[in-house]
Motif scaffolding. Structure first.
Motif, mmCIF file in Angstrom:
data_model
loop_
_atom_site.group_PDB
_atom_site.id
_atom_site.type_symbol
_atom_site.label_atom_id
_atom_site.label_comp_id
_atom_site.label_asym_id
_atom_site.label_seq_id
_atom_site.Cartn_x
_atom_site.Cartn_y
_atom_site.Cartn_z
ATOM 1 N N SER A 97 -4.356 81.002 88.014
ATOM 2 C CA SER A 97 -4.383 82.482 87.363
ATOM 3 C C SER A 97 -4.832 82.587 85.994
ATOM 4 N N THR A 98 -5.127 81.338 85.282
ATOM 5 C CA THR A 98 -5.589 81.507 83.774
ATOM 6 C C THR A 98 -7.253 81.764 84.259
ATOM 7 N N GLU A 142 -12.543 82.028 80.798
ATOM 8 C CA GLU A 142 -12.771 81.913 79.332
ATOM 9 C C GLU A 142 -11.459 81.318 78.722
ATOM 10 N N THR A 143 -10.226 81.916 78.891
ATOM 11 C CA THR A 143 -9.108 81.381 78.496
ATOM 12 C C THR A 143 -8.730 79.998 78.542
ATOM 13 N N ARG A 144 -9.118 79.343 79.711
ATOM 14 C CA ARG A 144 -8.957 78.159 79.908
ATOM 15 C C ARG A 144 -10.159 77.315 79.053
ATOM 16 N N ARG A 145 -11.237 77.729 78.856
ATOM 17 C CA ARG A 145 -12.136 77.218 77.962
ATOM 18 C C ARG A 145 -11.876 77.091 76.523
ATOM 19 N N LYS A 146 -11.252 78.263 75.878
ATOM 20 C CA LYS A 146 -10.761 78.380 74.719
ATOM 21 C C LYS A 146 -9.515 77.383 74.302
ATOM 22 N N LEU A 147 -8.523 77.277 75.526
ATOM 23 C CA LEU A 147 -7.616 76.511 75.230
ATOM 24 C C LEU A 147 -7.925 75.004 75.126
ATOM 25 N N ILE A 173 0.005 73.805 76.766
ATOM 26 C CA ILE A 173 -1.470 74.329 76.950
ATOM 27 C C ILE A 173 -1.872 73.564 77.997
ATOM 28 N N SER A 174 -1.730 72.422 78.412
ATOM 29 C CA SER A 174 -2.142 71.700 79.632
ATOM 30 C C SER A 174 -1.822 72.275 80.868
ATOM 31 N N ARG A 175 -0.602 72.826 80.968
ATOM 32 C CA ARG A 175 -0.045 73.673 82.157
ATOM 33 C C ARG A 175 -1.019 74.945 82.506
ATOM 34 N N VAL A 176 -0.951 75.656 81.073
ATOM 35 C CA VAL A 176 -1.682 76.725 81.411
ATOM 36 C C VAL A 176 -3.224 76.649 81.732
ATOM 37 N N ILE A 177 -3.857 75.593 81.352
ATOM 38 C CA ILE A 177 -5.204 75.125 81.624
ATOM 39 C C ILE A 177 -5.262 75.152 83.125
ATOM 40 N N GLU A 178 -4.388 74.275 83.822
ATOM 41 C CA GLU A 178 -4.204 73.972 85.155
ATOM 42 C C GLU A 178 -3.936 75.130 85.927
ATOM 43 N N ASP A 179 -3.366 76.218 85.636
ATOM 44 C CA ASP A 179 -2.617 77.263 86.358
ATOM 45 C C ASP A 179 -3.962 78.037 86.838
#
Length: 350
Positions: free
Chosen positions: A44-45, A48-53, A36-42
């Motif tokens: 392209s995320t 809103e997705t970053r906030r929920k993650l 999840i940490s990498r998805v947050i840093e991506d």
């Protein structure tokens, strides 16, 4: 949420083909895990997705550190799935009594539901059970737990949940990682509902403040869950009185069943609905209801008031109440509710 260990099932429990299909879908979910940490840093995320993650990681940390639950590495990764619905779940029951059709799986024992990643097969099997005379209920599920046997990822299906529901679900699922009493599905699911919803109140009120909208919604949601659970219990008890009446024929029981369900829907609309503080349960008065529906739904709401009594006796300390309930249930796995009743009667110091 649904507890699944389908990939460990044996041919004695289900057909080998079912196991192969379930294992394939579970392997596909696990193969797509990304931290999840990498998805947050991506880049392209979406924001809103970053906030929920980030919320998921915070709720996970609360469950692990504030409630001392066995989070392991669950909810540290994220997996995308193709649709908004992860799987369909069947529940079936005898039409004239609350006797669920059950399936057996290793570890979890007998359970009154079965999950399908291939939706058409769920409807087909439900139809076969109806042809055999059972009441059936097919519902969607957006999450499941493997009880810590795998590091359960956050699934994309959960990101459509509101903040409070998402936080509650994460805590709920991590509770399953921590304790699971074999063949006691109602206890496991209702206890997880209690910890998830009560935990959401503590988490959001501490994180956002007592006057925050999330704190208020979490409190109102728990209020509605208790109201809805009490209504379901009352309806089930009314039906049980008919089913247990040995002077009635099966035809009489089925006729009275329909009357009681109709009366229950009317009572819900007239007395329960006005007392609800959120929109979470407002559809009950309009949905089809049978024994399978009531068994499948009530699993998550059975005797929530009992868990709440323990919580109040421990002075509103959820961590202590949760630990006490877990210890009582583990000491009496054949009847965990009776163990919690004894816990309440012992009137522990606050």
């Amino acid at each position: 949420m649904l507890t699944m260990l389908m990939v460990t099932a044996t041919a004695a429990a289900c057909s080998p083909l079912y196991v192969i299909r379930a294992g394939f879908h579970e392997a596909k979910i696990l193969s797509r895990r990304r931290p999840i940490s990498r998805v947050i840093e991506d880049p392209s995320t979406s924001p809103e997705t970053r906030r929920k993650l980030a919320l998921v990681l915070q709720a996970r940390a609360y469950a692990e550190h504030s409630l001392d639950l066995a989070a392991g590495d669950s909810y540290t990764t994220y997996s995308w799935v193709e649709s908004d619905t992860l799987l369909m779940v069947i529940t079936a029951a005898q039409p004239d009594r609350f006797q669920a059709y059950t399936w057996w799986f290793p570890i979890v024992g007998r359970v009154p539901y079965k999950g399908y990643f291939e939706f058409d097969r769920a409807w087909d099997d439900a139809e076969k059970l109806r042809d055999r005379g059972y009441d059936t209920y097919v519902r969607p599920s957006g999450a499941f737990s493997t009880l810590g046997f795998f590091n359960d990822p956050l699934l994309s299906t959960l990101l459509r949940y509101g903040d409070v529901s998402l936080g509650s679900t994460v805590i709920h699922e991590i509770l399953h990682n921590t304790v699971y009493i074999p063949s006691q599905v109602a206890f496991n699911e209702s206890f997880a509902s209690f910890v998830g919803d009560r935990g959401a109140i503590d988490f959001f009120c501490a994180r956002d403040g007592d006057t925050a909208a999330t704190c208020d919604l979490a409190k109102r949601s728990w209020h509605d869950t208790l109201v809805y659970g009490a209504f379901l219990s009352d309806l089930v008890h009314r039906l049980e009185a008919v089913y247990d009446d040995t002077t009635l024929t099966k035809a009489d029981k089925l006729a009275r069943k329909q009357v009681l369900i109709g009366d229950g829907k009317s009572r819900f609309r007239e007395t329960v609905l006005p007392s609800l503080q959120t929109t979470g349960y407002r559809g009950f008065g309009e949905q089809d209801v049978n024994n399978a529906t009531l068994i499948g739904v009530r699993l998550y709401y059975e005797r929530l008031d009992l868990f709440e009594q323990v919580y109040q006796q421990f002075g509103g300390n959820l961590a202590r109440a949760t630990a006490a309930i877990m210890a009582a249930a583990k000491a009496s796995p054949s009847d965990p509710y009776a163990a919690v009743e004894r816990l309440v009667k012992s009137n522990p110091a606050q």
